[in-house]
Design an enzyme around this catalytic site. Sequence first.
Site, PDB file in Angstrom:
ATOM      1  N   GLU A  33       0.803  -1.129  -0.173  1.00 47.50           N
ATOM      2  CA  GLU A  33      -0.045   0.128  -0.079  1.00 47.50           C
ATOM      3  C   GLU A  33       0.738   1.293  -0.094  1.00 47.50           C
ATOM      4  O   GLU A  33       1.594   1.391   0.866  1.00 47.50           O
ATOM      5  CB  GLU A  33      -0.899  -0.080   1.127  1.00 47.50           C
ATOM      6  CG  GLU A  33      -1.705   1.124   1.523  1.00 47.50           C
ATOM      7  CD  GLU A  33      -2.705   1.939   0.225  1.00 47.50           C
ATOM      8  OE1 GLU A  33      -3.480   1.026  -0.115  1.00 47.50           O
ATOM      9  OE2 GLU A  33      -2.181   2.865  -0.346  1.00 47.50           O
ATOM     10  N   GLY A  34       0.533   2.357  -0.737  1.00 48.96           N
ATOM     11  CA  GLY A  34       1.347   3.441  -1.047  1.00 48.96           C
ATOM     12  C   GLY A  34       1.151   4.447  -0.247  1.00 48.96           C
ATOM     13  O   GLY A  34       1.939   5.138   0.703  1.00 48.96           O
ATOM     14  N   THR A  41      -9.175   4.358  -0.611  1.00 49.55           N
ATOM     15  CA  THR A  41     -10.299   5.409  -0.837  1.00 49.55           C
ATOM     16  C   THR A  41     -11.287   5.251  -0.117  1.00 49.55           C
ATOM     17  O   THR A  41     -11.597   6.326   0.884  1.00 49.55           O
ATOM     18  CB  THR A  41     -10.590   5.626  -2.254  1.00 49.55           C
ATOM     19  OG1 THR A  41      -9.720   5.556  -3.249  1.00 49.55           O
ATOM     20  CG2 THR A  41     -11.876   6.643  -2.578  1.00 49.55           C
ATOM     21  N   CYS A  42     -11.801   4.164   0.071  1.00 44.98           N
ATOM     22  CA  CYS A  42     -13.427   3.958   0.872  1.00 44.98           C
ATOM     23  C   CYS A  42     -13.069   4.163   2.346  1.00 44.98           C
ATOM     24  O   CYS A  42     -13.712   5.115   2.958  1.00 44.98           O
ATOM     25  CB  CYS A  42     -13.622   2.528   0.730  1.00 44.98           C
ATOM     26  SG  CYS A  42     -15.070   1.991   1.893  1.00 44.98           S
ATOM     27  N   ALA A 177     -24.874  15.103 -10.843  1.00 46.22           N
ATOM     28  CA  ALA A 177     -25.856  14.663 -10.033  1.00 46.22           C
ATOM     29  C   ALA A 177     -25.655  13.233  -9.620  1.00 46.22           C
ATOM     30  O   ALA A 177     -26.822  12.513 -10.023  1.00 46.22           O
ATOM     31  CB  ALA A 177     -27.211  15.104 -10.442  1.00 46.22           C
ATOM     32  N   VAL A 233     -20.900  21.663 -17.731  1.00 46.72           N
ATOM     33  CA  VAL A 233     -19.928  22.757 -17.221  1.00 46.72           C
ATOM     34  C   VAL A 233     -18.588  22.878 -18.241  1.00 46.72           C
ATOM     35  O   VAL A 233     -18.141  21.862 -18.583  1.00 46.72           O
ATOM     36  CB  VAL A 233     -19.549  22.367 -15.654  1.00 46.72           C
ATOM     37  CG1 VAL A 233     -18.278  23.034 -15.339  1.00 46.72           C
ATOM     38  CG2 VAL A 233     -20.595  22.634 -14.805  1.00 46.72           C
ATOM     39  N   ALA A 266     -17.888  16.101  -9.223  1.00 45.00           N
ATOM     40  CA  ALA A 266     -18.298  14.938  -9.046  1.00 45.00           C
ATOM     41  C   ALA A 266     -18.666  14.173 -10.254  1.00 45.00           C
ATOM     42  O   ALA A 266     -20.039  14.052 -10.313  1.00 45.00           O
ATOM     43  CB  ALA A 266     -19.433  14.813  -8.043  1.00 45.00           C
ATOM     44  N   ARG A 269     -15.286   8.805 -11.668  1.00 50.48           N
ATOM     45  CA  ARG A 269     -13.911   8.117 -11.326  1.00 50.48           C
ATOM     46  C   ARG A 269     -13.354   7.542 -12.398  1.00 50.48           C
ATOM     47  O   ARG A 269     -14.093   6.945 -13.431  1.00 50.48           O
ATOM     48  CB  ARG A 269     -13.939   7.627 -10.043  1.00 50.48           C
ATOM     49  CG  ARG A 269     -14.615   8.132  -8.939  1.00 50.48           C
ATOM     50  CD  ARG A 269     -14.705   7.624  -7.561  1.00 50.48           C
ATOM     51  NE  ARG A 269     -13.336   7.178  -7.224  1.00 50.48           N
ATOM     52  CZ  ARG A 269     -12.590   7.872  -6.328  1.00 50.48           C
ATOM     53  NH1 ARG A 269     -12.873   8.918  -5.781  1.00 50.48           N
ATOM     54  NH2 ARG A 269     -11.391   7.162  -5.920  1.00 50.48           N
ATOM     55  N   HIS A 440     -43.698  -6.469  13.603  1.00 47.67           N
ATOM     56  CA  HIS A 440     -44.327  -5.208  13.625  1.00 47.67           C
ATOM     57  C   HIS A 440     -44.005  -4.445  14.902  1.00 47.67           C
ATOM     58  O   HIS A 440     -44.048  -5.056  16.054  1.00 47.67           O
ATOM     59  CB  HIS A 440     -45.977  -5.467  13.515  1.00 47.67           C
ATOM     60  CG  HIS A 440     -46.652  -4.269  13.749  1.00 47.67           C
ATOM     61  ND1 HIS A 440     -46.744  -3.168  12.615  1.00 47.67           N
ATOM     62  CD2 HIS A 440     -47.314  -3.699  14.508  1.00 47.67           C
ATOM     63  CE1 HIS A 440     -47.490  -2.138  13.012  1.00 47.67           C
ATOM     64  NE2 HIS A 440     -47.847  -2.471  14.205  1.00 47.67           N
TER      65      HIS A 440
END
Length: 461
Positions: A33-34, A41-42, A177, A233, A266, A269, A440
């Site tokens: 792992e770097g 990310t998670c 979105a 955009v 956003a 990715r 219930h």
Amino acid sequence: MADYDVIIIGSGPGGYVCAIRCAQLGLKTACIEGRETLGGTCLNVGCIPSKALLHASHSYHEATHNFTKMGLMGKAPSVDMAKMIEYKAGVVDQNTKGIEFLFKKNKIDRIQGWAKITGKGEVTVGDQVYKAKNIVIATGSEPSSLPGVEVDEKTVVTSTGALELTKVPKSMVVIGAGVIGLEMGSVYARLGAEVTVIEFLDHVTPGMDAEISKTFQRSLKKQGLKFIMGAAVQSATVKNSKAKITYKLRKDNSEATLDADVVLVATGRKPFTDGLGLEDMGVVKTDRGQIATEGWKTNIEGIWAIGDVITGPMLAHKAEDEGIAVAETIAGQHGHVNYGIIPGVIYTAPEVASVGATEEQLKEDGRAYKVGKFTFMGNARAKAIFAGEGFVKILADATTDRILGCHLMGPFAGELIHEVCVAMEFGASAEDLARTCHAHPTFSEAMREAALACGDGAIHS
Ligand code: NAI
């Protein structure tokens, strides 16, 4: 003789789960792992920290909107962003340390540094060379950039920067979105920012069942998010820590601008494979930059790939399942992932969840189906907590009654969806679900009612 049976590159949900399963199956395993911390990310800058902020901002919303309705009087809390970020960092720390513990417990060697595949069965980190019979690439993804939009992670941020803001911006523009845009947009809207979402398409959350997508957007609008739909955009520029966003409306090609304190990019990715040496090794990629695989095998013997770097939804749990499957395949077992039953969840309030086919897909396939729907307004438990907004929709085969998909928006949707996942794994019919006793009062009763609605009808509607 190889140093390891398996070396896994990347310790996100795909990589670390794969490492644990390999170790459980008796394979000598290392994970490179770097980052300084495990979890990818998670755990570090994605799912887990965003859930902390979603929880904090939802609690704030409850305190300011619903407490007095329940007779809980007194001064409403104010937002201390620095403290909230500290809480989020604590949550991340606990979880990444949890993976460290699991690695030690399972005797997995953790190697820190950025890995490069330098030959068949050979991985180099700095000047250290490691040998392995199998190499699993689980290096995940990174935010994809947008031409004309320069990310500085302060004024123009990706999800990473959005998790580190030092104060609540007065105005925020979200580009896209999709899941990230709407989750993080709703965090800052709840905390008091004026949030405007600019989306290229005419609907939110591409790929989602259209009816849920519309209801979801309506709910977000009620919460104060503004939407500019059908707009691409073009650029986002920063001057004196303020951003100017230029977008083009698709319907008439007209251009407009908007100012904001913070811009969240956003727009998707892309697979992260930088520095892995894949070109030198001749590893074949798809035209979308993903590593091409067949049964998680790349074209080079002994090199495997899982998670966001290969095709399929970029979801932590899809990567986890692939991690387990590839470990089992390497160990000589029959690794398997059911790609038809991978749930998707959006952790807003209300939550949105789905599994299986959407109505649009069934129509496209020409499949005869029936729909059972039930609104949370008919669910006593939901009404008791001001969560009657939204509904459950179950899609079943018109002839066999077999469940083909489920889409819902409502309280704890991300938990409720799993009863349908299990039902689908067992090839259940809507009647099977409808005849299963549900306690219930629970939110789960709404699932049963939707299943009943596929037959003679729900009880409470
Ligand atoms: P996304 O692919 O879900 O959505 C991106 C949106 O940006 C699309 O609707 C697209 O039409 C729009 N867009 C693209 N270019 C644009 C432009 N120039 N102007 C306006 N709109 C534009 O990507 P997102 O939200 O960044 O998420 C990335 C990945 O991470 C996804 O695969 C997602 O599933 C995953 N993820 C999942 C989460 C969850 O399961 N809860 C949470 C966060 C991320």
